[in-house]
Design a protein around this motif. Structure first.
Motif, PDB file in Angstrom:
ATOM      1  N   GLU A   1      41.639  -4.443  13.544  1.00 12.96           N
ATOM      2  CA  GLU A   1      40.353  -4.566  12.690  1.00 12.96           C
ATOM      3  C   GLU A   1      39.340  -5.240  13.363  1.00 12.96           C
ATOM      4  OE1 GLU A   1      41.632  -5.935   8.964  1.00 12.96           O
ATOM      5  OE2 GLU A   1      43.218  -4.607   8.557  1.00 12.96           O
ATOM      6  N   GLU A   2      39.676  -6.228  14.221  1.00 12.29           N
ATOM      7  CA  GLU A   2      38.526  -7.097  15.104  1.00 12.29           C
ATOM      8  C   GLU A   2      39.019  -7.795  16.300  1.00 12.29           C
ATOM      9  OE1 GLU A   2      37.684  -9.521  11.575  1.00 12.29           O
ATOM     10  OE2 GLU A   2      39.450 -10.653  11.454  1.00 12.29           O
TER      11      GLU A   2
ATOM     12  N   ASN B   1      38.432 -14.723  15.899  1.00 10.45           N
ATOM     13  CA  ASN B   1      39.198 -15.309  14.888  1.00 10.45           C
ATOM     14  C   ASN B   1      39.965 -16.713  15.015  1.00 10.45           C
ATOM     15  OD1 ASN B   1      37.710 -13.875  12.634  1.00 10.45           O
ATOM     16  ND2 ASN B   1      39.249 -12.251  13.493  1.00 10.45           N
TER      17      ASN B   1
ATOM     18  N   LYS C   1      34.429  -1.774  24.555  1.00  9.66           N
ATOM     19  CA  LYS C   1      33.715  -1.328  22.947  1.00  9.66           C
ATOM     20  C   LYS C   1      33.011  -0.053  23.451  1.00  9.66           C
ATOM     21  CE  LYS C   1      31.683  -4.700  21.597  1.00  9.66           C
ATOM     22  NZ  LYS C   1      30.985  -5.726  20.734  1.00  9.66           N
TER      23      LYS C   1
ATOM     24  N   SER D   1      34.808  -0.764  11.513  1.00 13.72           N
ATOM     25  CA  SER D   1      35.535  -1.888  11.901  1.00 13.72           C
ATOM     26  C   SER D   1      36.638  -1.777  12.784  1.00 13.72           C
ATOM     27  CB  SER D   1      36.147  -2.613  10.486  1.00 13.72           C
ATOM     28  OG  SER D   1      37.121  -1.458   9.777  1.00 13.72           O
TER      29      SER D   1
END
Length: 114
Positions: free
Chosen positions: A11-12, A17, A52, A72
């Motif tokens: 998701e990321e 995080n 990416k 996402s």
């Protein structure tokens, strides 16, 4: 044995995080899991992490500037393993630690007439 690609959808990016110390611990858990696959002699390729940057081309036209169905979604990377069946491969994957939130897709690799 058949070959299966494990596609890691996140998701990321986990680096966004987790502090570096926690990332190191989480990646250690990941490496232990991969080392277990190596010990069982079922790892075909460690694959690699994917960037990416991407483009999707269909009918010779640029469709999107990324392969993602959802904005996402990130393809974190892939590895290739050997198993007797897709169900066996799925059982192996159930033990995989994902660093962050996401899913693992198991897909057979076409082997022609084998």
């Amino acid at each position: 044995m058949k070959e299966f690609v494990l596609i890691f959808r996140l998701e990321e990016l986990p680096e966004a995080n987790f502090p570096p110390e926690e990332m190191q611990v989480r990646m250690g858990v990941w490496e232990n899991w991969v080392n277990g696959i190596i010990a069982k002699n079922i790892l075909v390729s460690r694959g690699n992490r994917l960037s990416k940057e991407s483009r999707v081309i269909r009918d010779k036209k640029l469709i999107t500037k990324g392969p993602y169905v959802e904005l996402s979604e990130i393809i974190g990377g892939y590895i290739i393993i050997r198993a007797n069946s897709i169900d066996e491969a799925a059982e192996i994957v159930k033990e995989a630690p994902i660093v962050g939130k996401g899913t693992i897709e198991v897909r057979g690799i076409y082997a022609g007439d084998k």
